[in-house]
Design a protein around this motif. Structure first.
Motif, PDB file in Angstrom:
ATOM      1  N   LEU A   1       9.108 -42.784  30.705  1.00 34.28           N
ATOM      2  CA  LEU A   1       9.876 -42.722  32.179  1.00 34.28           C
ATOM      3  C   LEU A   1       8.946 -42.371  33.286  1.00 34.28           C
TER       4      LEU A   1
ATOM      5  N   LEU B   1       8.931 -41.829  37.259  1.00 31.50           N
ATOM      6  CA  LEU B   1       9.830 -41.431  38.070  1.00 31.50           C
ATOM      7  C   LEU B   1       8.873 -41.122  39.592  1.00 31.50           C
TER       8      LEU B   1
ATOM      9  N   ARG C   1       9.761 -48.248  45.780  1.00 32.26           N
ATOM     10  CA  ARG C   1       9.247 -49.247  45.072  1.00 32.26           C
ATOM     11  C   ARG C   1       8.005 -50.059  45.779  1.00 32.26           C
TER      12      ARG C   1
ATOM     13  N   THR D   1      10.813 -47.677  34.860  1.00 30.86           N
ATOM     14  CA  THR D   1      10.263 -46.880  36.169  1.00 30.86           C
ATOM     15  C   THR D   1      11.613 -46.581  36.974  1.00 30.86           C
ATOM     16  N   GLU D   2      11.803 -45.595  37.657  1.00 33.83           N
ATOM     17  CA  GLU D   2      12.852 -45.278  38.580  1.00 33.83           C
ATOM     18  C   GLU D   2      12.268 -44.798  39.803  1.00 33.83           C
TER      19      GLU D   2
ATOM     20  N   VAL E   1      22.050 -38.877  41.447  1.00 29.55           N
ATOM     21  CA  VAL E   1      20.600 -39.574  40.926  1.00 29.55           C
ATOM     22  C   VAL E   1      20.619 -38.846  39.305  1.00 29.55           C
TER      23      VAL E   1
ATOM     24  N   TYR F   1      23.146 -40.320  37.105  1.00 30.26           N
ATOM     25  CA  TYR F   1      22.767 -41.737  36.877  1.00 30.26           C
ATOM     26  C   TYR F   1      21.686 -41.920  35.568  1.00 30.26           C
ATOM     27  N   LEU F   2      20.561 -41.057  36.153  1.00 28.80           N
ATOM     28  CA  LEU F   2      19.465 -41.153  34.988  1.00 28.80           C
ATOM     29  C   LEU F   2      19.795 -40.530  33.653  1.00 28.80           C
TER      30      LEU F   2
ATOM     31  N   LYS G   1      22.059 -43.497  32.148  1.00 24.29           N
ATOM     32  CA  LYS G   1      21.342 -44.435  31.901  1.00 24.29           C
ATOM     33  C   LYS G   1      20.488 -44.269  30.656  1.00 24.29           C
ATOM     34  N   TYR G   2      19.588 -43.162  30.459  1.00 18.71           N
ATOM     35  CA  TYR G   2      18.774 -42.964  29.368  1.00 18.71           C
ATOM     36  C   TYR G   2      19.294 -42.184  28.212  1.00 18.71           C
TER      37      TYR G   2
END
Length: 161
Positions: A33, A35, A40, A68-69, A85, A88-89, A92-93
């Motif tokens: 990952l 970060l 972007r 990629t985040e 965040v 969320y992370l 998500k993972y």
């Protein structure tokens, strides 16, 4: 030219092995990952991403997935945003936790240090492009958080100029 019926089972086994091998290797995939602190399209992030993708080798013997985040600092900040965040992370993972996390820039490193126990407690962290003295001096880093901090020498630069 036909297939020799006596050799067909060997061909069938070889084809099955080729088709099944990627599915069997899925458990061995290493997850990385990356970060980023900001957005972007920041030119430096584009360059870092290109360099990382070129350096991280994905092979059949060692498959690697790179995710990629972006934290989007300084556009979004504050405890509520950081909590959102992090949630969320984590979610998500959850099914594919990273084996290593790469923190690009100081804000992402600071975020990971604050949220690491909640997010990816067993994953080592590699930092890059993190200023040692900005916005404050580096804290003492755990043994599995490594990298080379950026240090500017304004006096040395002026002297060379």
């Amino acid at each position: 030219m036909g297939i020799d019926s006596g050799r067909w089972p060997g061909w069938l086994v070889a084809i099955c092995c080729v088709l099944i091998a990627p599915a069997g290797m899925a458990a061995d995939v290493r997850h990385v990952l990356v970060l980023y602190s900001n957005g972007r399209l920041v030119p430096a992030n584009v360059d870092v991403e290109r360099g990382l993708r070129g350096a991280i080798r994905d092979t059949a013997a060692r498959p690697v997935e790179v995710f990629t985040e972006f934290l989007d600092y300084p556009d979004f900040v504050g405890d509520d945003y950081e909590d959102t965040v992090a949630t969320y992370l984590r979610r998500k993972y959850a099914a594919r936790p990273p084996d290593v996390v790469i923190a690009v820039a100081r804000q992402s490193l600071d975020f990971l240090l604050r949220q690491r126990a909640r997010l990816f407690p067993g994953a080592p962290v590699v930092h890059t492009a993190a200023f040692r003295a900005y916005p404050q001096p580096f804290p003492a880093l755990p043994a599995d958080v490594v990298g080379v901090p950026v240090e500017y020498d304004p006096a040395g630069t002026i002297e060379q100029a």
